[in-house]
Motif scaffolding. Structure first.
Motif, short mmCIF file in Angstrom:
data_model
loop_
_atom_site.label_atom_id
_atom_site.label_comp_id
_atom_site.label_asym_id
_atom_site.label_seq_id
_atom_site.Cartn_x
_atom_site.Cartn_y
_atom_site.Cartn_z
N GLY A 171 -7.48 45.17 26.53
CA GLY A 171 -8.76 44.54 26.27
C GLY A 171 -8.69 43.07 25.98
N HIS A 172 -7.51 42.57 25.63
CA HIS A 172 -7.38 41.18 25.19
C HIS A 172 -6.63 40.30 26.18
N LEU A 173 -6.27 40.84 27.34
CA LEU A 173 -5.62 40.05 28.39
C LEU A 173 -6.67 39.76 29.45
N PHE A 174 -7.13 38.53 29.48
CA PHE A 174 -8.30 38.24 30.32
C PHE A 174 -7.97 38.35 31.80
N GLY A 195 -4.42 33.38 25.77
CA GLY A 195 -5.07 32.08 25.58
C GLY A 195 -6.35 31.97 26.37
N ARG A 196 -6.34 32.52 27.58
CA ARG A 196 -7.56 32.49 28.40
C ARG A 196 -8.64 33.36 27.77
N PHE A 197 -8.24 34.51 27.23
CA PHE A 197 -9.20 35.38 26.54
C PHE A 197 -9.86 34.64 25.38
N ALA A 198 -9.06 33.93 24.60
CA ALA A 198 -9.61 33.17 23.46
C ALA A 198 -10.55 32.07 23.94
N ASP A 199 -10.25 31.48 25.09
CA ASP A 199 -11.09 30.40 25.62
C ASP A 199 -12.47 30.88 26.05
N LEU A 201 -13.97 33.85 25.15
CA LEU A 201 -14.66 34.71 24.19
C LEU A 201 -15.90 34.00 23.66
N PRO A 202 -17.07 34.64 23.71
CA PRO A 202 -18.29 34.00 23.19
C PRO A 202 -18.07 33.51 21.76
N SER A 203 -18.58 32.33 21.47
CA SER A 203 -18.33 31.70 20.17
C SER A 203 -18.90 32.51 19.00
N ASP A 204 -19.92 33.32 19.27
CA ASP A 204 -20.53 34.12 18.20
C ASP A 204 -20.03 35.56 18.20
N TRP A 205 -18.87 35.78 18.78
CA TRP A 205 -18.35 37.14 18.95
C TRP A 205 -18.24 37.90 17.63
N VAL A 206 -17.57 37.31 16.67
CA VAL A 206 -17.36 37.98 15.38
C VAL A 206 -18.68 38.20 14.67
N ALA A 207 -19.58 37.23 14.73
CA ALA A 207 -20.89 37.36 14.08
C ALA A 207 -21.71 38.47 14.70
N GLN A 208 -21.67 38.56 16.03
CA GLN A 208 -22.43 39.61 16.72
C GLN A 208 -21.85 40.98 16.42
N ALA A 209 -20.54 41.07 16.32
CA ALA A 209 -19.90 42.34 15.96
C ALA A 209 -20.32 42.76 14.56
N ALA A 306 -21.82 41.34 23.57
CA ALA A 306 -22.17 40.44 22.47
C ALA A 306 -23.67 40.24 22.34
N HIS A 307 -24.39 40.29 23.47
CA HIS A 307 -25.81 39.93 23.45
C HIS A 307 -26.68 41.01 24.08
N ALA A 308 -26.34 42.26 23.82
CA ALA A 308 -27.13 43.36 24.36
C ALA A 308 -28.55 43.33 23.78
N PRO A 309 -29.54 43.52 24.61
CA PRO A 309 -30.92 43.50 24.10
C PRO A 309 -31.24 44.78 23.33
#
Length: 345
Positions: A171-174, A195-199, A201-209, A306-309
């Motif tokens: 899941g973490h290897l882009f 590194g690509r996965f980190a690049d 990843l939506p900036s609000d990932w942790v907050a949305q989780a 991250a942004h499911a309605p």
């Protein structure tokens, strides 16, 4: 004997042989000839030592892998018929005070001298290949493709693709296209993919989780399910909403794709007995998310997770054309199954 005879000096014949000076001259000539012969022999040996035979064709390369020695490399080029001795390149390397080897594949075509061979292997660029990992590939599939296309050991990749606790980085290897060294270091490829996965990843990932009571890794698991369950980007957000709705109601997810991570299906379907397969990835039996991601999701699935309605859907079905149809109740879902799996569109 008379007096005159007694006073006459005795004359003796000269002793046959060479004078000391003549002996010295002859010895110098011999030494000179021997020296010339030694020089000639040395020159012949040197020319033989540095002689290389250009190689052509699809096997005109050497692979330098992590841990390989100059001795191993020297034996490789000898086996190709390029050098006169299994130790020739090794000796030349020591003569040139060469440094450590650099991993990769090196093309030997048109390399016509020992010096050119040394320069190529000591400082020349190794070959690179472009490898594309499709979205939804598992780490195992990535390992297989990397070995087939880039000569990097699948086992080495699977070993490198683990965290500090030894857990697979599923899941973490882009999934993307990467230019990698042929026969290069698996750990370097893993680092680039992380590194690509980190690049991306939506900036609000942790907050949305956190808003959904999940960890960042659990949200990646949701994205991996979305990736496997959908064919079209337009369907991904609503599929993610169904997953969140079922989790919130503590309903079993009941997804074939999670079971498929550990139990291959027959034509995309499971028998009743297979649906009882005992595994934490069997979401027909175990509540909540599977213990890890089931693939490496692409950016569209990550954004969908991250942004499911907000929605009122609890069921979805993939129609024969790949598009998804959604339902609020099981009765609606049963009608969709009857309609679309009976040959409708």
């Amino acid at each position: 004997m008379d007096e005159g005879t007694q006073n006459t000096p005795e004359v003796t014949e000269p002793t046959p042989g060479r004078s000391p000076r003549g002996v010295r001259i002859s010895a110098a000539r011999i030494v000179g000839v021997l020296l010339i012969l030694v020089i000639i022999a040395g020159a012949v040996a040197w020319l033989r030592f540095i002689h290389t035979v250009p190689v052509e064709g699809p096997t005109a390369y050497v692979d330098i892998r992590p841990g390989d020695s100059v001795t191993t490399l020297s034996q490789q080029v000898f086996a190709l018929g390029m050098t006169s001795s299994p130790q020739a390149l090794r000796w030349y390397w020591r003569l040139k005070r060469g440094g450590s080897l650099r991993e990769g594949r090196y093309a030997l075509k048109d390399v016509g001298s020992m010096e050119a061979l040394y320069q190529l292997l000591a400082s020349g660029p190794p070959l690179t290949v472009r490898v594309t990992f499709p979205e939804g590939y598992t780490v195992q599939q990535m390992a297989t493709r990397l070995q087939e296309q880039a000569g990097i050991s699948a086992a080495g990749f699977l070993k490198a693709a683990r965290d500090d606790q030894g857990k697979l980085l599923e899941g973490h290897l882009f999934p993307d296209t990467y230019d990698v060294l042929y026969a290069g270091d698996a750990a370097e490829v893993v680092a680039r993919m992380l590194g690509r996965f980190a690049d991306v990843l939506p900036s609000d990932w942790v907050a949305q989780a956190a808003k959904r009571g999940l960890t960042g890794d659990q949200l990646v698991r949701v994205a991996s399910i979305v990736e496997k369950e959908t064919k079209y980007d337009a369907d991904r957000p609503l599929v993610a909403s169904v997953i969140f709705n079922r989790l919130a109601k503590k309903m079993l997810l009941q997804l074939d794709t999670t079971l498929g991570y550990v139990l291959p299906s027959q034509g995309g379907f499971y028998t009743y007995a297979e649906l009882k397969y005992k595994s934490p990835y069997n979401t027909y039996l175990h509540p909540g998310l599977p213990p890890t991601s089931i693939c490496n999701p692409g950016l569209a699935s990550m954004n969908a997770a991250a942004h499911a309605p907000a929605s009122t859907y609890y069921y979805f079905l993939a129609k024969p054309d790949g598009h998804c149809v959604f339902a609020r109740t099981y009765a609606e879902h049963a009608r969709n199954i009857q309609l679309y799996l009976a040959g409708g569109s």
